[in-house]
Design an enzyme around this catalytic site. Structure first.
Site, PDB file in Angstrom:
ATOM      1  N   CYS A  14      -4.030   7.886  10.033  1.00  0.00           N
ATOM      2  CA  CYS A  14      -4.409   7.263  11.302  1.00  0.00           C
ATOM      3  C   CYS A  14      -3.959   8.138  12.487  1.00  0.00           C
ATOM      4  O   CYS A  14      -2.834   9.134  12.388  1.00  0.00           O
ATOM      5  CB  CYS A  14      -3.660   5.896  11.645  1.00  0.00           C
ATOM      6  SG  CYS A  14      -3.994   4.595  10.605  1.00  0.00           S
ATOM      7  N   ARG A  52      -8.885   0.018   5.135  1.00  0.00           N
ATOM      8  CA  ARG A  52      -7.783   1.221   4.266  1.00  0.00           C
ATOM      9  C   ARG A  52      -6.457   0.617   3.946  1.00  0.00           C
ATOM     10  O   ARG A  52      -6.024   1.020   2.942  1.00  0.00           O
ATOM     11  CB  ARG A  52      -7.551   2.366   5.279  1.00  0.00           C
ATOM     12  CG  ARG A  52      -8.545   3.393   5.576  1.00  0.00           C
ATOM     13  CD  ARG A  52      -8.031   4.342   6.520  1.00  0.00           C
ATOM     14  NE  ARG A  52      -6.704   4.892   6.136  1.00  0.00           N
ATOM     15  CZ  ARG A  52      -5.900   5.373   6.833  1.00  0.00           C
ATOM     16  NH1 ARG A  52      -6.304   5.685   8.133  1.00  0.00           N
ATOM     17  NH2 ARG A  52      -4.680   5.548   6.461  1.00  0.00           N
ATOM     18  N   ILE A 104       8.748   5.646  17.340  1.00  0.00           N
ATOM     19  CA  ILE A 104       8.441   6.718  16.127  1.00  0.00           C
ATOM     20  C   ILE A 104       7.304   7.603  16.366  1.00  0.00           C
ATOM     21  O   ILE A 104       7.301   8.885  15.861  1.00  0.00           O
ATOM     22  CB  ILE A 104       8.310   5.772  14.704  1.00  0.00           C
ATOM     23  CG1 ILE A 104       9.139   4.440  14.703  1.00  0.00           C
ATOM     24  CG2 ILE A 104       7.809   6.574  13.449  1.00  0.00           C
ATOM     25  CD1 ILE A 104      10.524   5.114  14.055  1.00  0.00           C
ATOM     26  N   ASP A 135       4.757  -0.016  12.168  1.00  0.00           N
ATOM     27  CA  ASP A 135       3.363  -0.594  11.771  1.00  0.00           C
ATOM     28  C   ASP A 135       3.209  -1.979  12.191  1.00  0.00           C
ATOM     29  O   ASP A 135       2.305  -2.307  11.945  1.00  0.00           O
ATOM     30  CB  ASP A 135       3.617  -0.510  10.225  1.00  0.00           C
ATOM     31  CG  ASP A 135       2.919   1.066   9.621  1.00  0.00           C
ATOM     32  OD1 ASP A 135       2.932   2.097  10.564  1.00  0.00           O
ATOM     33  OD2 ASP A 135       2.968   1.262   8.405  1.00  0.00           O
ATOM     34  N   ARG A 137       1.616  14.565  13.626  1.00  0.00           N
ATOM     35  CA  ARG A 137       2.405  13.973  12.510  1.00  0.00           C
ATOM     36  C   ARG A 137       2.818  15.209  11.678  1.00  0.00           C
ATOM     37  O   ARG A 137       2.131  15.393  10.619  1.00  0.00           O
ATOM     38  CB  ARG A 137       1.708  13.022  11.684  1.00  0.00           C
ATOM     39  CG  ARG A 137       1.363  11.853  12.396  1.00  0.00           C
ATOM     40  CD  ARG A 137       0.525  10.737  11.868  1.00  0.00           C
ATOM     41  NE  ARG A 137       1.299  10.067  10.849  1.00  0.00           N
ATOM     42  CZ  ARG A 137       0.857   8.995  10.094  1.00  0.00           C
ATOM     43  NH1 ARG A 137      -0.552   8.523  10.306  1.00  0.00           N
ATOM     44  NH2 ARG A 137       1.461   8.406   9.389  1.00  0.00           N
ATOM     45  N   PRO A 138       3.759  16.243  11.972  1.00  0.00           N
ATOM     46  CA  PRO A 138       4.080  17.140  11.186  1.00  0.00           C
ATOM     47  C   PRO A 138       4.884  16.693   9.833  1.00  0.00           C
ATOM     48  O   PRO A 138       5.046  15.914   9.490  1.00  0.00           O
ATOM     49  CB  PRO A 138       5.236  17.836  12.025  1.00  0.00           C
ATOM     50  CG  PRO A 138       5.593  17.068  13.065  1.00  0.00           C
ATOM     51  CD  PRO A 138       4.666  15.761  13.155  1.00  0.00           C
ATOM     52  N   ASP A 198       7.042  19.075   8.483  1.00  0.00           N
ATOM     53  CA  ASP A 198       7.951  20.157   8.415  1.00  0.00           C
ATOM     54  C   ASP A 198       9.270  19.910   7.480  1.00  0.00           C
ATOM     55  O   ASP A 198       9.596  20.650   6.666  1.00  0.00           O
ATOM     56  CB  ASP A 198       8.418  20.703   9.728  1.00  0.00           C
ATOM     57  CG  ASP A 198       8.956  19.524  10.641  1.00  0.00           C
ATOM     58  OD1 ASP A 198       8.339  18.543  10.835  1.00  0.00           O
ATOM     59  OD2 ASP A 198      10.214  19.541  11.104  1.00  0.00           O
ATOM     60  N   LYS A 237       0.868  -1.315   0.167  1.00  0.00           N
ATOM     61  CA  LYS A 237       0.001  -0.129   0.082  1.00  0.00           C
ATOM     62  C   LYS A 237       0.823   1.189  -0.163  1.00  0.00           C
ATOM     63  O   LYS A 237       0.633   2.170  -0.847  1.00  0.00           O
ATOM     64  CB  LYS A 237      -0.747   0.137   1.100  1.00  0.00           C
ATOM     65  CG  LYS A 237      -1.739   1.120   1.514  1.00  0.00           C
ATOM     66  CD  LYS A 237      -2.419   1.344   2.634  1.00  0.00           C
ATOM     67  CE  LYS A 237      -1.617   1.715   4.078  1.00  0.00           C
ATOM     68  NZ  LYS A 237      -1.550   3.080   4.109  1.00  0.00           N
ATOM     69  N   ASN A 238       1.738   1.158   0.957  1.00  0.00           N
ATOM     70  CA  ASN A 238       2.717   2.596   0.864  1.00  0.00           C
ATOM     71  C   ASN A 238       3.617   2.701  -0.116  1.00  0.00           C
ATOM     72  O   ASN A 238       3.814   4.096  -0.362  1.00  0.00           O
ATOM     73  CB  ASN A 238       3.475   2.661   2.158  1.00  0.00           C
ATOM     74  CG  ASN A 238       2.332   2.752   3.602  1.00  0.00           C
ATOM     75  OD1 ASN A 238       1.206   3.020   3.448  1.00  0.00           O
ATOM     76  ND2 ASN A 238       2.933   2.375   4.819  1.00  0.00           N
ATOM     77  N   ARG A 255      -3.125   9.932   4.590  1.00  0.00           N
ATOM     78  CA  ARG A 255      -1.705  10.304   4.949  1.00  0.00           C
ATOM     79  C   ARG A 255      -0.939  10.825   3.814  1.00  0.00           C
ATOM     80  O   ARG A 255      -0.320  11.967   3.592  1.00  0.00           O
ATOM     81  CB  ARG A 255      -0.922   9.394   5.739  1.00  0.00           C
ATOM     82  CG  ARG A 255       0.307   9.812   6.222  1.00  0.00           C
ATOM     83  CD  ARG A 255       0.225  10.605   7.511  1.00  0.00           C
ATOM     84  NE  ARG A 255       1.430  11.304   7.788  1.00  0.00           N
ATOM     85  CZ  ARG A 255       1.273  12.700   8.316  1.00  0.00           C
ATOM     86  NH1 ARG A 255       0.306  13.289   8.570  1.00  0.00           N
ATOM     87  NH2 ARG A 255       2.336  13.311   8.421  1.00  0.00           N
TER      88      ARG A 255
HETATM   89  C1  UD1 Z   1       4.688   6.386   6.814  1.00  0.00           C
HETATM   90  C2  UD1 Z   1       3.853   5.474   6.385  1.00  0.00           C
HETATM   91  C3  UD1 Z   1       3.259   4.788   7.947  1.00  0.00           C
HETATM   92  C4  UD1 Z   1       4.644   4.315   8.784  1.00  0.00           C
HETATM   93  C5  UD1 Z   1       5.594   5.295   8.883  1.00  0.00           C
HETATM   94  C6  UD1 Z   1       6.630   4.802   9.565  1.00  0.00           C
HETATM   95  C7  UD1 Z   1       2.663   6.027   4.452  1.00  0.00           C
HETATM   96  C8  UD1 Z   1       1.652   6.399   3.775  1.00  0.00           C
HETATM   97  N1  UD1 Z   1       2.647   5.847   5.778  1.00  0.00           N
HETATM   98  O1  UD1 Z   1       4.302   7.579   7.367  1.00  0.00           O
HETATM   99  O2  UD1 Z   1       2.503   3.685   7.717  1.00  0.00           O
HETATM  100  O3  UD1 Z   1       3.923   4.098  10.174  1.00  0.00           O
HETATM  101  O4  UD1 Z   1       5.907   6.090   7.650  1.00  0.00           O
HETATM  102  O5  UD1 Z   1       7.319   3.889   9.040  1.00  0.00           O
HETATM  103  O6  UD1 Z   1       3.504   5.394   3.934  1.00  0.00           O
HETATM  104  N2  UD1 Z   1       8.262  13.613  11.362  1.00  0.00           N
HETATM  105  C9  UD1 Z   1       8.586  15.044  11.731  1.00  0.00           C
HETATM  106  N3  UD1 Z   1       8.310  16.016  10.496  1.00  0.00           N
HETATM  107  C10 UD1 Z   1       8.198  15.385   9.022  1.00  0.00           C
HETATM  108  C11 UD1 Z   1       7.792  14.163   8.924  1.00  0.00           C
HETATM  109  C12 UD1 Z   1       7.692  13.344   9.977  1.00  0.00           C
HETATM  110  O7  UD1 Z   1       8.519  15.411  12.506  1.00  0.00           O
HETATM  111  O8  UD1 Z   1       7.941  16.356   8.288  1.00  0.00           O
HETATM  112  C13 UD1 Z   1       8.114  12.772  12.345  1.00  0.00           C
HETATM  113  C14 UD1 Z   1       6.772  12.048  12.701  1.00  0.00           C
HETATM  114  O9  UD1 Z   1       6.022  12.773  13.454  1.00  0.00           O
HETATM  115  C15 UD1 Z   1       7.167  10.677  13.232  1.00  0.00           C
HETATM  116  C16 UD1 Z   1       8.646  10.278  12.453  1.00  0.00           C
HETATM  117  O10 UD1 Z   1       8.911  11.523  11.659  1.00  0.00           O
HETATM  118  O11 UD1 Z   1       7.537  10.859  14.411  1.00  0.00           O
HETATM  119  C17 UD1 Z   1       8.539   9.424  11.297  1.00  0.00           C
HETATM  120  O12 UD1 Z   1       7.501   9.830  10.303  1.00  0.00           O
HETATM  121  P1  UD1 Z   1       7.499   9.523   8.809  1.00  0.00           P
HETATM  122  O13 UD1 Z   1       8.463   8.332   8.470  1.00  0.00           O
HETATM  123  O14 UD1 Z   1       7.413  10.641   7.748  1.00  0.00           O
HETATM  124  O15 UD1 Z   1       6.016   8.521   8.807  1.00  0.00           O
HETATM  125  P2  UD1 Z   1       4.907   9.288   7.554  1.00  0.00           P
HETATM  126  O16 UD1 Z   1       5.516   9.174   6.187  1.00  0.00           O
HETATM  127  O17 UD1 Z   1       3.940   9.798   8.185  1.00  0.00           O
END
Ligand code: UD1
Length: 425
Positions: A112, A392, A322, A300, A117-118, A120, A17-18, A88
């Site tokens: 979810c 989903r 995470i 996950d 989940r920023p 930035d 999916k991802n 997401r």
């Molecule tokens: C993706 C996956 C999700 C999985 C996660 C970690 C998709 C659609 N979703 O989510 O299923 O659980 O990877 O393997 O592929 N963070 C920041 N700033 C940012 C981006 C992230 O602070 O700009 C933080 C997040 O809050 C979190 C960590 O970094 O604590 C990891 O997040 P990230 O790897 O980006 O997860 P997602 O892409 O949201």
């Protein structure tokens, strides 16, 4: 569902999916036909396809697992779809549209509810490439005269930011280097897909990705990798139900962290070229598990692992490093008799011999799947509500479980639940 029966048999894993979400977004970056195979037939994918169609792309679904997308007619870089606010991966359309058209207007991502989940790091990357990014009225607005390659160091290892910046940088002028990137299998898959469209990306799967910008991308035919998390969920299903499951169509290398923990907990693992057989044990052993970016233990898979630990002999420490709020399913497990104490991002779990059936609620996608597995191991009847979360991301979850012996039905309403209850007693 009625629990207490070991799950035994073979199950085939669907496409990731991802990976598919990143690949679908990337497919709008060319005006030629892109054919994507092994697409999982799940709700998040359908939401993404609708959004792509809404901005003008031609989307032809050849069958449940194959789609042809043509981004030629796209006339709109403003994504309005209400449903996109719920997923997401809507954020990948920022990178894809910004890369191709130098402008994007996309709702802030949903997904979810597992803590803050920023985005930035995504915006930091786009800005480094020369884009002006603002968040206005719940939407991300990104614009650039032109994108220029840059040297970007991510502060946090982020799957989403890595893929998103990679998307935009493919069509930027010159060379981009992204450091401290995520290494998940689906990052490599999205990079391979983009390279098959003519992009020049090197290093996906390592800590540093190097991209030479190209002028345009072209059409391609591509088959998505198997879903690591769906595969891991069925591997844990064998452990949780004391079953014996051959999980087919997976890449064993992607499963190493999961296989290692299952062995530590007492399961037998037999590895084949593209399958893994997990043979459960009469009583699992306690283990300490900490989620980490790939190749560490995936966040996950944390709820599925927590469910297994709730049945293991001894006390385990489960650490979520995470996301900040990914333990809500433990309250539901407690209703089934699990013994759990949560302190911050750590859960201390003392295994019980049996869980007992209860009415519980899926609180997010992976937690929902884990609670179904808990119900299938428990004595008596369990009802899991809010299964829309599970739909989903898991293709035909209940059907795949039925095929390995689970006594489970999808109940559309209370009457259907009652019918199942009466037939199960
Ligand atoms: C993706 C996956 C999700 C999985 C996660 C970690 C998709 C659609 N979703 O989510 O299923 O659980 O990877 O393997 O592929 N963070 C920041 N700033 C940012 C981006 C992230 O602070 O700009 C933080 C997040 O809050 C979190 C960590 O970094 O604590 C990891 O997040 P990230 O790897 O980006 O997860 P997602 O892409 O949201």
């Amino acid at each position: 569902m009625k629990g207490g029966k070991p799950l035994v048999g073979e199950v085939t894993v669907s496409g990731a999916k991802n990976a598919a979400l990143g690949i679908l977004a990337a497919s709008v970056m060319t005006d030629e036909d892109v054919r994507i195979e092994n697409l999982p037939d799940v709700r998040d994918i359908n939401v993404m396809l609708d959004a792509i169609a809404e901005i003008g792309a031609r989307v032809s679904r050849l069958d449940a697992h194959t789609v042809v997308i043509n981004g030629g007619p796209i006339d709109e870089c403003c994504v309005e779809s209400e449903n996109m606010k719920r997923i997401r991966a809507s954020y990948y359309l920022i990178g894809a549209l910004l890369g191709r058209f130098c402008t994007a207007n996309v709702p802030m991502p949903g997904g979810c509810d597992i803590g803050s989940r920023p985005i930035d790091q995504h915006l930091k990357g786009f800005r480094a490439l020369g884009a002006d990014c603002r968040i206005v009225n719940g939407k991300v607005l990104a614009d650039a005269e032109r994108l220029r390659g840059s040297h970007i160091f991510l502060d946090i290892v982020s799957v989403g930011a890595t893929i998103n910046i990679m998307l935009a940088a493919c069509l930027a002028e010159g060379r981009t280097i992204i450091e401290n990137v995520a290494k998940e299998p689906h990052i490599v898959d999205v990079a391979n897909f983009l390279n098959s469209m003519g992009a020049e990306i090197k290093g996906a799967g390592t800590d540093v990705i190097r991209i030479n910008g190209v002028k345009r991308l072209h059409g391609t035919v591509y088959s998505i990798i198997p879903d690591q998390i769906e595969a891991g969920t069925f591997m844990f299903a064998a452990a949780i139900t004391k079953g014996d499951i051959l999980v087919k169509n997976l890449i064993p290398k992607h499963m190493e962290a999961i296989s290692a923990k299952l062995i530590e907990m007492g399961c037998e693992i037999l590895e084949f070229d593209d399958a893994i057989r997990v043979v459960g044990t009469e009583r699992l052993r306690a283990a300490n598990i900490k989620t980490l970016p790939y190749p560490g233990f995936p966040t996950d898979m944390q709820p599925q692992a927590g469910t297994a630990l709730s049945l293991a002999k001894g006390t385990s420490i489960l650490t979520e490093s995470i996301f900040e709020s990914r333990f809500r399913y433990l309250d539901e497990l407690t209703k089934m008799g699990a013994e759990v104490r949560v302190e911050g991002n750590t859960a201390i779990i003392t295994g019980v011999e049996h869980l007992s059936g209860a009415s519980i609620q899926a609180c997010d996608l992976r937690a929902g799947a884990a609670l179904v597995l808990a119900g299938l191991s428990a004595d008596g009847i369990t009802t899991v509500s809010d299964i829309r979360y599970i739909q989903r991301g898991y293709e035909h979850f209940e059907q795949k479980l039925q095929s390995i012996g689970a006594s489970i039905e999808l109940a559309e309403d209370d009457r259907a639940s009652m019918k199942f209850l009466l037939s199960a007693v």
